[in-house]
Design a protein around this motif. Structure first.
Motif, PDB file in Angstrom:
ATOM      1  N   GLU A 151       0.860  -1.180   0.000  1.00 43.66           N
ATOM      2  CA  GLU A 151       0.000   0.000   0.000  1.00 43.66           C
ATOM      3  C   GLU A 151       0.893   1.225   0.000  1.00 43.66           C
ATOM      4  O   GLU A 151       1.802   1.333   0.831  1.00 43.66           O
ATOM      5  CB  GLU A 151      -0.913   0.038   1.228  1.00 43.66           C
ATOM      6  CG  GLU A 151      -1.768   1.297   1.293  1.00 43.66           C
ATOM      7  CD  GLU A 151      -2.691   1.363   2.504  1.00 43.66           C
ATOM      8  OE1 GLU A 151      -3.167   2.470   2.823  1.00 43.66           O
ATOM      9  OE2 GLU A 151      -2.934   0.312   3.131  1.00 43.66           O
ATOM     10  N   LEU A 152       0.655   2.131  -0.959  1.00 46.13           N
ATOM     11  CA  LEU A 152       1.415   3.380  -1.009  1.00 46.13           C
ATOM     12  C   LEU A 152       0.634   4.436  -0.241  1.00 46.13           C
ATOM     13  O   LEU A 152      -0.407   4.907  -0.688  1.00 46.13           O
ATOM     14  CB  LEU A 152       1.647   3.803  -2.453  1.00 46.13           C
ATOM     15  CG  LEU A 152       2.637   2.916  -3.223  1.00 46.13           C
ATOM     16  CD1 LEU A 152       2.759   3.379  -4.662  1.00 46.13           C
ATOM     17  CD2 LEU A 152       4.005   2.881  -2.554  1.00 46.13           C
ATOM     18  N   LEU A 153       1.164   4.773   0.928  1.00 45.04           N
ATOM     19  CA  LEU A 153       0.481   5.698   1.816  1.00 45.04           C
ATOM     20  C   LEU A 153       1.020   7.120   1.660  1.00 45.04           C
ATOM     21  O   LEU A 153       0.266   8.076   1.542  1.00 45.04           O
ATOM     22  CB  LEU A 153       0.636   5.217   3.254  1.00 45.04           C
ATOM     23  CG  LEU A 153      -0.023   6.035   4.351  1.00 45.04           C
ATOM     24  CD1 LEU A 153      -1.534   6.061   4.173  1.00 45.04           C
ATOM     25  CD2 LEU A 153       0.337   5.466   5.719  1.00 45.04           C
ATOM     26  N   GLN A 154       2.332   7.261   1.662  1.00 44.41           N
ATOM     27  CA  GLN A 154       2.989   8.558   1.527  1.00 44.41           C
ATOM     28  C   GLN A 154       3.518   8.665   0.095  1.00 44.41           C
ATOM     29  O   GLN A 154       4.451   7.960  -0.275  1.00 44.41           O
ATOM     30  CB  GLN A 154       4.126   8.675   2.541  1.00 44.41           C
ATOM     31  CG  GLN A 154       5.086   9.822   2.344  1.00 44.41           C
ATOM     32  CD  GLN A 154       4.411  11.182   2.207  1.00 44.41           C
ATOM     33  OE1 GLN A 154       4.304  11.709   1.111  1.00 44.41           O
ATOM     34  NE2 GLN A 154       3.961  11.722   3.330  1.00 44.41           N
ATOM     35  N   ILE A 170      -4.384   1.392  -2.840  1.00 50.99           N
ATOM     36  CA  ILE A 170      -4.654   2.706  -2.255  1.00 50.99           C
ATOM     37  C   ILE A 170      -5.741   2.473  -1.211  1.00 50.99           C
ATOM     38  O   ILE A 170      -6.816   1.946  -1.524  1.00 50.99           O
ATOM     39  CB  ILE A 170      -5.113   3.727  -3.314  1.00 50.99           C
ATOM     40  CG1 ILE A 170      -4.072   3.839  -4.437  1.00 50.99           C
ATOM     41  CG2 ILE A 170      -5.354   5.082  -2.660  1.00 50.99           C
ATOM     42  CD1 ILE A 170      -2.719   4.339  -4.021  1.00 50.99           C
ATOM     43  N   GLY A 171      -5.464   2.840   0.022  1.00 48.04           N
ATOM     44  CA  GLY A 171      -6.315   2.450   1.138  1.00 48.04           C
ATOM     45  C   GLY A 171      -7.636   3.199   1.203  1.00 48.04           C
ATOM     46  O   GLY A 171      -7.864   4.200   0.518  1.00 48.04           O
ATOM     47  N   THR A 175      -8.226   6.748  -0.704  1.00 47.84           N
ATOM     48  CA  THR A 175      -8.847   6.637  -2.027  1.00 47.84           C
ATOM     49  C   THR A 175      -9.477   7.959  -2.457  1.00 47.84           C
ATOM     50  O   THR A 175      -9.512   8.287  -3.645  1.00 47.84           O
ATOM     51  CB  THR A 175      -9.891   5.503  -2.020  1.00 47.84           C
ATOM     52  OG1 THR A 175      -9.201   4.242  -1.995  1.00 47.84           O
ATOM     53  CG2 THR A 175     -10.794   5.539  -3.230  1.00 47.84           C
ATOM     54  N   GLU A 176      -9.953   8.748  -1.482  1.00 48.37           N
ATOM     55  CA  GLU A 176     -10.593  10.024  -1.799  1.00 48.37           C
ATOM     56  C   GLU A 176      -9.582  11.135  -2.069  1.00 48.37           C
ATOM     57  O   GLU A 176      -9.940  12.208  -2.547  1.00 48.37           O
ATOM     58  CB  GLU A 176     -11.529  10.435  -0.665  1.00 48.37           C
ATOM     59  CG  GLU A 176     -12.498  11.540  -1.024  1.00 48.37           C
ATOM     60  CD  GLU A 176     -13.599  11.726   0.002  1.00 48.37           C
ATOM     61  OE1 GLU A 176     -14.514  12.523  -0.260  1.00 48.37           O
ATOM     62  OE2 GLU A 176     -13.559  11.070   1.064  1.00 48.37           O
ATOM     63  N   GLY A 192      -5.154  -1.194  -7.052  1.00 50.23           N
ATOM     64  CA  GLY A 192      -6.471  -1.474  -6.483  1.00 50.23           C
ATOM     65  C   GLY A 192      -6.880  -0.370  -5.532  1.00 50.23           C
ATOM     66  O   GLY A 192      -6.150  -0.058  -4.587  1.00 50.23           O
ATOM     67  N   PHE A 193      -8.043   0.234  -5.798  1.00 49.20           N
ATOM     68  CA  PHE A 193      -8.589   1.260  -4.908  1.00 49.20           C
ATOM     69  C   PHE A 193      -9.610   0.610  -3.982  1.00 49.20           C
ATOM     70  O   PHE A 193     -10.580   0.002  -4.447  1.00 49.20           O
ATOM     71  CB  PHE A 193      -9.269   2.370  -5.712  1.00 49.20           C
ATOM     72  CG  PHE A 193      -8.322   3.343  -6.355  1.00 49.20           C
ATOM     73  CD1 PHE A 193      -7.823   4.419  -5.640  1.00 49.20           C
ATOM     74  CD2 PHE A 193      -7.939   3.182  -7.676  1.00 49.20           C
ATOM     75  CE1 PHE A 193      -6.952   5.323  -6.222  1.00 49.20           C
ATOM     76  CE2 PHE A 193      -7.072   4.083  -8.280  1.00 49.20           C
ATOM     77  CZ  PHE A 193      -6.569   5.156  -7.551  1.00 49.20           C
TER      78      PHE A 193
END
Length: 359
Positions: A151-154, A170-171, A175-176, A192-193
């Motif tokens: 998961e790419l957070l930053q 994308i968590g 996602t928003e 994947g969103f």
């Protein structure tokens, strides 16, 4: 003639409460320090293409993203990866197994943010060491032949790992985010969103439509400089169902409603189900029941269900961070143990094989 008074450049005074900063290596610098061989680069490209083929239906296999909720101990992660690599070969005709290599973790308030942030698990936040260790570990996973997911957070961290990854999430909470949609539009790999935390898919639909388009946005280039980033759009996105505040959303009725929503939005019906989170009621031992119900729907003819995600580690459950950690047990969300995970995937491969033979 108007004149302009020119003054000598002034040094900006920092406010007393200004945040401290320390320089990170550039993403290109770390990639040069820890490069991929041509063979591994080709392997990543082949894995990405295999996932794309599953998304577009030309590869009939099931896509399974499986592994620790988060990686906190490289030794246990490599232990898990060695086992998964052998299992991946065993079931390769029916499933493509991709290992979760999650080195960033979103926090609702505060807490351990992942290996890339705090590799020593002690609050020292050695992010230079964390980025280096994370890249080293991902490289070792590739040597075992495994595709890697994270998961790419930053968004700033993405450039340190993007050449290693075959699939990205994308968590639900990001996602928003416009920034994450712009980032996804420039990634040359499937994304994947997840649906929003309310369980609805409208936000994820907007995200996929946005990521499919070209963007110009503020960002950081490979040398670490502020830059205008131009992206071409990402056609390889899909929806990940993870349930929501109202409960699960993987049942047949929910999936049918989601089909309608995707079709109405003009988005291809390609759905992965996250067997954890709200879909399992946050009980890791319920993940097999979720997995098997989704597999039943797929075997019943719903080919839009392209895959599942499982949180699994060497041993089931989770543990709080502390000085005496148990080996192979998650320090974030609870996980399914290896024996149960292996049995679940072997049984699923046999069911898929019987179904394909009878078709």
């Amino acid at each position: 003639m108007n004149t302009v008074n020119v003054t000598k450049p002034q040094t900006l005074a920092l406010a007393a409460n200004a945040p401290l900063s320390r320089r990170l290596p550039s993403s290109v610098g770390l990639k040069l320090q820890l490069p991929l061989t041509p063979a591994l680069t080709a392997q990543v490209a082949a894995h990405r293409q295999a996932i794309r083929a599953i998304l577009d239906g030309s590869d009939p296999r099931l896509l399974v993203i499986v592994g620790p909720c988060s990686i906190h101990d490289p030794h246990s992660a490599l232990d898990y990866a060695n086992r998964l690599a052998h299992l991946a070969k065993e079931v390769s005709s029916e499933m493509l197994l991709v290992m979760r290599a999650y080195v960033e973790k979103p926090r609702t308030t505060v807490g351990w943010k992942g290996l890339a942030y705090d590799p020593r698990l002690d609050g020292s936040d050695d992010m230079v060491g964390g980025l280096t260790l994370s890249r080293e570990l991902m490289r070792e996973l590739l040597v075992l032949g495994l595709p890697i997911a994270t998961e790419l957070l930053q968004p700033m961290a993405a450039g340190y790992f993007d050449d290693l990854l075959s699939w990205v999430a994308i968590g639900a909470r990001t996602t928003e985010s416009q920034i994450h949609r712009e980032m996804a539009s420039g990634l040359g790999l499937p994304v994947g969103f997840k649906n929003g935390t309310d369980g609805g898919v409208a936000i994820a639909c907007d995200a996929m439509r946005s990521a499919a388009h070209a963007h110009r946005h503020f960002g950081v280039d490979a040398q670490g400089h502020p830059a205008i980033i131009e992206t071409s759009g990402n056609p390889d996105t899909h929806l990940v169902l993870r349930g929501g505040h109202q409960g699960p959303n993987y049942d047949g009725n929910s999936v049918a409603r989601i089909h309608h929503a995707l079709t109405k939005a003009g988005i291809p019906c390609r759905i992965m189900v996250d067997c954890s989170h709200a879909n399992s009621g946050k009980d890791p031992l319920r993940q097999p029941a979720v997995f098997n119900e989704v597999l039943r729907q797929r075997l019943g003819g719903d080919r839009s269900l392209i895959g599942m995600m499982i949180e699994g580690h060497l041993f089931e459950g989770c543990q709080p961070l502390g000085p005496n950690l148990h080996y192979g047990v998650s320090v974030t969300d609870g996980c399914l143990g290896w024996d149960a995970t292996q049995q679940l995937l072997r049984d699923a491969a046999q069911r898929l094989q019987r179904h394909n033979s009878a078709a």
